[in-house]
Write a protein that holds these residues in place. Sequence first.
Motif, PDB file in Angstrom:
ATOM      1  N   ALA A   1      36.377 -19.618 -36.173  1.00  0.00           N
ATOM      2  CA  ALA A   1      36.462 -21.082 -36.177  1.00  0.00           C
ATOM      3  C   ALA A   1      35.363 -21.689 -37.047  1.00  0.00           C
ATOM      4  O   ALA A   1      35.624 -22.600 -37.845  1.00  0.00           O
TER       5      ALA A   1
ATOM      6  N   VAL B   1      47.243 -21.560 -37.262  1.00  0.00           N
ATOM      7  CA  VAL B   1      46.230 -21.148 -38.245  1.00  0.00           C
ATOM      8  C   VAL B   1      46.885 -20.327 -39.347  1.00  0.00           C
ATOM      9  O   VAL B   1      46.598 -20.516 -40.534  1.00  0.00           O
ATOM     10  N   TRP B   2      47.768 -19.425 -38.971  1.00  0.00           N
ATOM     11  CA  TRP B   2      48.441 -18.587 -39.967  1.00  0.00           C
ATOM     12  C   TRP B   2      49.271 -19.445 -40.928  1.00  0.00           C
ATOM     13  O   TRP B   2      49.217 -19.263 -42.146  1.00  0.00           O
TER      14      TRP B   2
ATOM     15  N   TRP C   1      48.888 -22.656 -41.603  1.00  0.00           N
ATOM     16  CA  TRP C   1      47.954 -23.462 -42.392  1.00  0.00           C
ATOM     17  C   TRP C   1      47.399 -22.661 -43.567  1.00  0.00           C
ATOM     18  O   TRP C   1      47.403 -23.134 -44.709  1.00  0.00           O
ATOM     19  N   LEU C   2      46.957 -21.436 -43.315  1.00  0.00           N
ATOM     20  CA  LEU C   2      46.402 -20.617 -44.400  1.00  0.00           C
ATOM     21  C   LEU C   2      47.476 -20.174 -45.373  1.00  0.00           C
ATOM     22  O   LEU C   2      47.225 -20.065 -46.569  1.00  0.00           O
TER      23      LEU C   2
ATOM     24  N   ILE D   1      48.201 -21.522 -31.341  1.00  0.00           N
ATOM     25  CA  ILE D   1      47.047 -21.709 -32.227  1.00  0.00           C
ATOM     26  C   ILE D   1      47.031 -20.638 -33.311  1.00  0.00           C
ATOM     27  O   ILE D   1      46.793 -20.944 -34.486  1.00  0.00           O
ATOM     28  N   CYS D   2      47.304 -19.395 -32.937  1.00  0.00           N
ATOM     29  CA  CYS D   2      47.361 -18.312 -33.933  1.00  0.00           C
ATOM     30  C   CYS D   2      48.414 -18.614 -34.995  1.00  0.00           C
ATOM     31  O   CYS D   2      48.161 -18.470 -36.194  1.00  0.00           O
TER      32      CYS D   2
ATOM     33  N   ALA E   1      40.189 -16.690 -40.641  1.00  0.00           N
ATOM     34  CA  ALA E   1      41.455 -16.815 -39.913  1.00  0.00           C
ATOM     35  C   ALA E   1      41.797 -15.510 -39.206  1.00  0.00           C
ATOM     36  O   ALA E   1      42.245 -15.521 -38.053  1.00  0.00           O
TER      37      ALA E   1
ATOM     38  N   ASP F   1      36.263 -24.158 -45.703  1.00  0.00           N
ATOM     39  CA  ASP F   1      37.471 -24.930 -45.982  1.00  0.00           C
ATOM     40  C   ASP F   1      37.501 -25.422 -47.419  1.00  0.00           C
ATOM     41  O   ASP F   1      38.533 -25.389 -48.079  1.00  0.00           O
TER      42      ASP F   1
ATOM     43  N   LEU G   1      36.256 -21.083 -40.684  1.00  0.00           N
ATOM     44  CA  LEU G   1      37.310 -21.975 -41.164  1.00  0.00           C
ATOM     45  C   LEU G   1      36.748 -23.348 -41.511  1.00  0.00           C
ATOM     46  O   LEU G   1      37.183 -23.991 -42.463  1.00  0.00           O
TER      47      LEU G   1
END
Length: 160
Positions: A145, A80-81, A83-84, A76-77, A97, A152, A148
């Motif tokens: 969360a 997210v990384w 994605w950003l 998950i980390c 994030a 968004d 985010l």
Amino acid sequence: MREGLIYAVALVALVLDQASKYAVIHVMQLDRRMSIDVLPPLLNFRYGENRGINFGLFQEAGDASRWILIGLSLAICLGVWIWLRRSGGKVWMRISAGLLIGGALGNVVDRLLYGYVLDFLNMSCCGIDNPFVFNVADIFIFAGAIGLILFDGRGAKKAP
């Protein structure tokens, strides 16, 4: 470097989480006392070992679940990384994030060191006795969360 803010916030969140756990265990000796009333009933420290996920679910799943949860947290980390990194993300997205990643890594550190996540915060109010405990990492994960989702920007309409 856009990722720098994510790294910095994640590091601060991780350090604050681990420092809080160190303080309640090694300084306040919560693991021996099991309970410290700080501002009852609003804030109490209650010792808890969470071997599962939220609200103690899957506590009895054994050591395999520990490693599955570590792997899932790290995935998950990373997700997210990535994605950003791809989306760029505004400042508040990167801060969010970083909070989520730092909190998740704080709980990963616990699972690696102790085999469980150390929980100690308990909050009750208004005649409701909350039996659940959580930690500072959980606060960062939740705030990250929510951030985010809120920041968004995909739902924002652009001016014509």
